[in-house]
Design a protein around this motif. Structure first.
Motif, PDB file in Angstrom:
ATOM      1  N   PHE A 193     -74.634 -11.541 -73.256  1.00  0.00           N
ATOM      2  CA  PHE A 193     -74.583 -12.776 -74.046  1.00  0.00           C
ATOM      3  C   PHE A 193     -74.914 -12.430 -75.497  1.00  0.00           C
ATOM      4  N   PRO A 194     -73.928 -12.053 -76.288  1.00  0.00           N
ATOM      5  CA  PRO A 194     -74.211 -11.595 -77.651  1.00  0.00           C
ATOM      6  C   PRO A 194     -74.680 -12.700 -78.587  1.00  0.00           C
ATOM      7  N   ASP A 195     -74.223 -13.931 -78.351  1.00  0.00           N
ATOM      8  CA  ASP A 195     -74.589 -15.042 -79.231  1.00  0.00           C
ATOM      9  C   ASP A 195     -75.766 -15.780 -78.618  1.00  0.00           C
ATOM     10  N   ASN A 196     -76.987 -15.419 -79.012  1.00  0.00           N
ATOM     11  CA  ASN A 196     -78.164 -16.023 -78.403  1.00  0.00           C
ATOM     12  C   ASN A 196     -79.164 -16.440 -79.471  1.00  0.00           C
ATOM     13  N   GLN A 197     -80.314 -16.890 -79.030  1.00  0.00           N
ATOM     14  CA  GLN A 197     -81.317 -17.442 -79.939  1.00  0.00           C
ATOM     15  C   GLN A 197     -82.443 -16.460 -80.252  1.00  0.00           C
ATOM     16  N   GLN A 198     -82.211 -15.174 -80.070  1.00  0.00           N
ATOM     17  CA  GLN A 198     -83.250 -14.198 -80.384  1.00  0.00           C
ATOM     18  C   GLN A 198     -83.604 -14.226 -81.865  1.00  0.00           C
ATOM     19  N   THR A 199     -84.901 -14.124 -82.150  1.00  0.00           N
ATOM     20  CA  THR A 199     -85.337 -14.047 -83.532  1.00  0.00           C
ATOM     21  C   THR A 199     -85.154 -12.622 -84.047  1.00  0.00           C
ATOM     22  N   LEU A 200     -85.290 -12.445 -85.349  1.00  0.00           N
ATOM     23  CA  LEU A 200     -85.174 -11.110 -85.931  1.00  0.00           C
ATOM     24  C   LEU A 200     -86.240 -10.179 -85.368  1.00  0.00           C
ATOM     25  N   GLU A 201     -87.448 -10.679 -85.173  1.00  0.00           N
ATOM     26  CA  GLU A 201     -88.522  -9.846 -84.627  1.00  0.00           C
ATOM     27  C   GLU A 201     -88.208  -9.406 -83.206  1.00  0.00           C
ATOM     28  N   GLN A 202     -87.640 -10.307 -82.404  1.00  0.00           N
ATOM     29  CA  GLN A 202     -87.282  -9.950 -81.029  1.00  0.00           C
ATOM     30  C   GLN A 202     -86.170  -8.913 -80.988  1.00  0.00           C
ATOM     31  N   ARG A 203     -85.203  -9.036 -81.885  1.00  0.00           N
ATOM     32  CA  ARG A 203     -84.118  -8.056 -81.916  1.00  0.00           C
ATOM     33  C   ARG A 203     -84.617  -6.702 -82.402  1.00  0.00           C
ATOM     34  N   ARG A 204     -85.470  -6.712 -83.392  1.00  0.00           N
ATOM     35  CA  ARG A 204     -85.984  -5.443 -83.915  1.00  0.00           C
ATOM     36  C   ARG A 204     -86.832  -4.714 -82.881  1.00  0.00           C
ATOM     37  N   ALA A 205     -87.524  -5.472 -82.024  1.00  0.00           N
ATOM     38  CA  ALA A 205     -88.368  -4.842 -81.014  1.00  0.00           C
ATOM     39  C   ALA A 205     -87.549  -4.021 -80.022  1.00  0.00           C
ATOM     40  N   LEU A 206     -86.257  -4.319 -79.899  1.00  0.00           N
ATOM     41  CA  LEU A 206     -85.408  -3.575 -78.975  1.00  0.00           C
ATOM     42  C   LEU A 206     -85.072  -2.177 -79.483  1.00  0.00           C
ATOM     43  N   LEU A 207     -85.335  -1.921 -80.737  1.00  0.00           N
ATOM     44  CA  LEU A 207     -84.974  -0.626 -81.321  1.00  0.00           C
ATOM     45  C   LEU A 207     -86.023   0.448 -81.076  1.00  0.00           C
ATOM     46  N   TRP A 208     -87.227   0.062 -80.634  1.00  0.00           N
ATOM     47  CA  TRP A 208     -88.297   1.039 -80.392  1.00  0.00           C
ATOM     48  C   TRP A 208     -88.879   0.836 -78.996  1.00  0.00           C
ATOM     49  N   ARG A 209     -89.310   1.918 -78.405  1.00  0.00           N
ATOM     50  CA  ARG A 209     -90.044   1.809 -77.141  1.00  0.00           C
ATOM     51  C   ARG A 209     -91.392   1.172 -77.400  1.00  0.00           C
ATOM     52  N   THR A 210     -92.042   1.612 -78.474  1.00  0.00           N
ATOM     53  CA  THR A 210     -93.300   1.015 -78.908  1.00  0.00           C
ATOM     54  C   THR A 210     -93.106   0.512 -80.326  1.00  0.00           C
ATOM     55  N   ALA A 211     -93.216  -0.781 -80.523  1.00  0.00           N
ATOM     56  CA  ALA A 211     -92.963  -1.373 -81.836  1.00  0.00           C
ATOM     57  C   ALA A 211     -93.956  -0.831 -82.859  1.00  0.00           C
ATOM     58  N   PRO A 212     -93.484  -0.366 -84.018  1.00  0.00           N
ATOM     59  CA  PRO A 212     -94.392   0.161 -85.050  1.00  0.00           C
ATOM     60  C   PRO A 212     -95.079  -0.958 -85.819  1.00  0.00           C
ATOM     61  N   GLY A 213     -95.999  -0.581 -86.668  1.00  0.00           N
ATOM     62  CA  GLY A 213     -96.686  -1.552 -87.497  1.00  0.00           C
ATOM     63  C   GLY A 213     -95.797  -2.057 -88.615  1.00  0.00           C
ATOM     64  N   PRO A 214     -96.272  -3.042 -89.359  1.00  0.00           N
ATOM     65  CA  PRO A 214     -95.447  -3.635 -90.434  1.00  0.00           C
ATOM     66  C   PRO A 214     -94.979  -2.615 -91.466  1.00  0.00           C
ATOM     67  N   GLN A 215     -95.791  -1.593 -91.724  1.00  0.00           N
ATOM     68  CA  GLN A 215     -95.419  -0.618 -92.737  1.00  0.00           C
ATOM     69  C   GLN A 215     -94.280   0.297 -92.280  1.00  0.00           C
ATOM     70  N   GLN A 216     -94.041   0.387 -90.983  1.00  0.00           N
ATOM     71  CA  GLN A 216     -93.014   1.274 -90.461  1.00  0.00           C
ATOM     72  C   GLN A 216     -91.843   0.519 -89.818  1.00  0.00           C
ATOM     73  N   ALA A 217     -91.828  -0.777 -89.969  1.00  0.00           N
ATOM     74  CA  ALA A 217     -90.809  -1.589 -89.292  1.00  0.00           C
ATOM     75  C   ALA A 217     -89.517  -1.636 -90.110  1.00  0.00           C
ATOM     76  N   TRP A 218     -88.971  -0.468 -90.392  1.00  0.00           N
ATOM     77  CA  TRP A 218     -87.727  -0.405 -91.149  1.00  0.00           C
ATOM     78  C   TRP A 218     -86.530  -0.529 -90.204  1.00  0.00           C
ATOM     79  N   LEU A 219     -85.390  -0.784 -90.761  1.00  0.00           N
ATOM     80  CA  LEU A 219     -84.153  -0.908 -89.988  1.00  0.00           C
ATOM     81  C   LEU A 219     -83.180   0.195 -90.408  1.00  0.00           C
ATOM     82  N   PRO A 220     -82.473   0.790 -89.462  1.00  0.00           N
ATOM     83  CA  PRO A 220     -81.450   1.780 -89.826  1.00  0.00           C
ATOM     84  C   PRO A 220     -80.292   1.096 -90.551  1.00  0.00           C
TER      85      PRO A 220
END
Length: 264
Positions: A38-65
């Motif tokens: 379901f590509p069109d969903n209500q996920q927030t930016l924070e929820q989507r970004r959390a999928l990019l890491w096994r362990t979510a980094p802190g605010p200083q390291q939360a960069w996007l490729p």
């Protein structure tokens, strides 16, 4: 760079309010997450970004490729007065009602976001695809190397009805100038004329045109008169995954040619 519409043939200023040539386009593309099924969903930016890491980094390291690409493009804005008059026609509204009903029918099962499709959106989206498909013959770009960006709004204070057709790539393909040249007078008129003329007949007609007014076709049956033989482009070039297209709003259909924006 805004072009002087007085240099174009009369049919162009009658339909367009502005033509601008973007000789240098810079696009930054960032991966903000990913989804499946379901590509069109209500996920927030924070929820989507959390999928990019096994362990979510802190605010200083939360960069996007991300990466930056360069290219060129043509910006086309339709005449607002003509556009508003066209989309107020009852026949145009009835045609869009069919598409809105189909979209609402699949919205719940596909978990798509709630939206109301408008005539100007359908017109600009279909016009964009018609021009992209024509440009592959006129200036040599493959349709997969071209992209669209739609600017559509029915807000009475700030209405929008425009499209940017551009190319942007990491190599030299987007810097040759061939796309910008097609927006100049002497080149744009015959290209647009051929694009509209090509839209008048599909190799799958009369089935393609007739099925649009009956059951729909394409992804989720959310296209009217548009199929692989006439209106679709590679999905990387389309904002809507090849949904919400209809040649009828460009050139009308057999029973009602007056609904076509470019039929007068």
């Amino acid at each position: 760079r805004a072009m002087d519409l007085g240099q174009y043939e009369p049919e162009i200023p009658a339909a367009f309010a502005r033509i601008m040539l973007a000789e240098r386009v810079k696009e930054t593309r960032a991966l903000a997450g990913f989804t499946r099924i379901f590509p069109d969903n209500q996920q927030t930016l924070e929820q989507r970004r959390a999928l990019l890491w096994r362990t979510a980094p802190g605010p200083q390291q939360a960069w996007l490729p991300a990466y930056v690409v360069y290219g060129e493009g043509i910006f086309l804005e339709l005449d607002e007065r003509r556009l508003a008059g066209w989309e107020a026609r009852p026949a145009v509204q009835r045609r869009l009602a069919l598409l809105n009903q189909r979209y609402q029918g699949v919205q719940a099962t596909r978990r798509l976001r709630a939206r109301t499709l408008t005539p100007r959106f359908l017109l600009l989206h279909t016009l964009s695809h018609a021009i992209i498909n024509r440009l592959t013959f006129e200036c040599g770009y493959s349709s997969a190397s071209l992209r669209e960006r739609l600017y559509v709004s029915n807000n009475l204070r700030a209405p929008m009805g425009a499209v940017l057709i551009y190319t942007a790539a990491g190599d030299a393909e987007g810097t040759m100038g061939g796309l910008v040249r097609m927006g100049k007078s002497g080149y744009f008129e015959p290209m647009l004329r051929r694009a509209i003329e090509t839209a008048r007949w599909c190799s799958a007609d009369p089935v393609c045109m007739e099925i649009g007014g009956q059951t729909g076709q394409g992804p989720d049956s959310c296209n009217l008169a548009a199929c692989h033989s006439c209106g679709l482009v590679p999905e990387t070039a389309c904002e809507e995954f090849n949904r919400f297209l209809d040649r009828g709003v460009l050139i009308g259909d057999i029973s009602n040619p007056d609904i076509g924006f470019f039929n007068g």
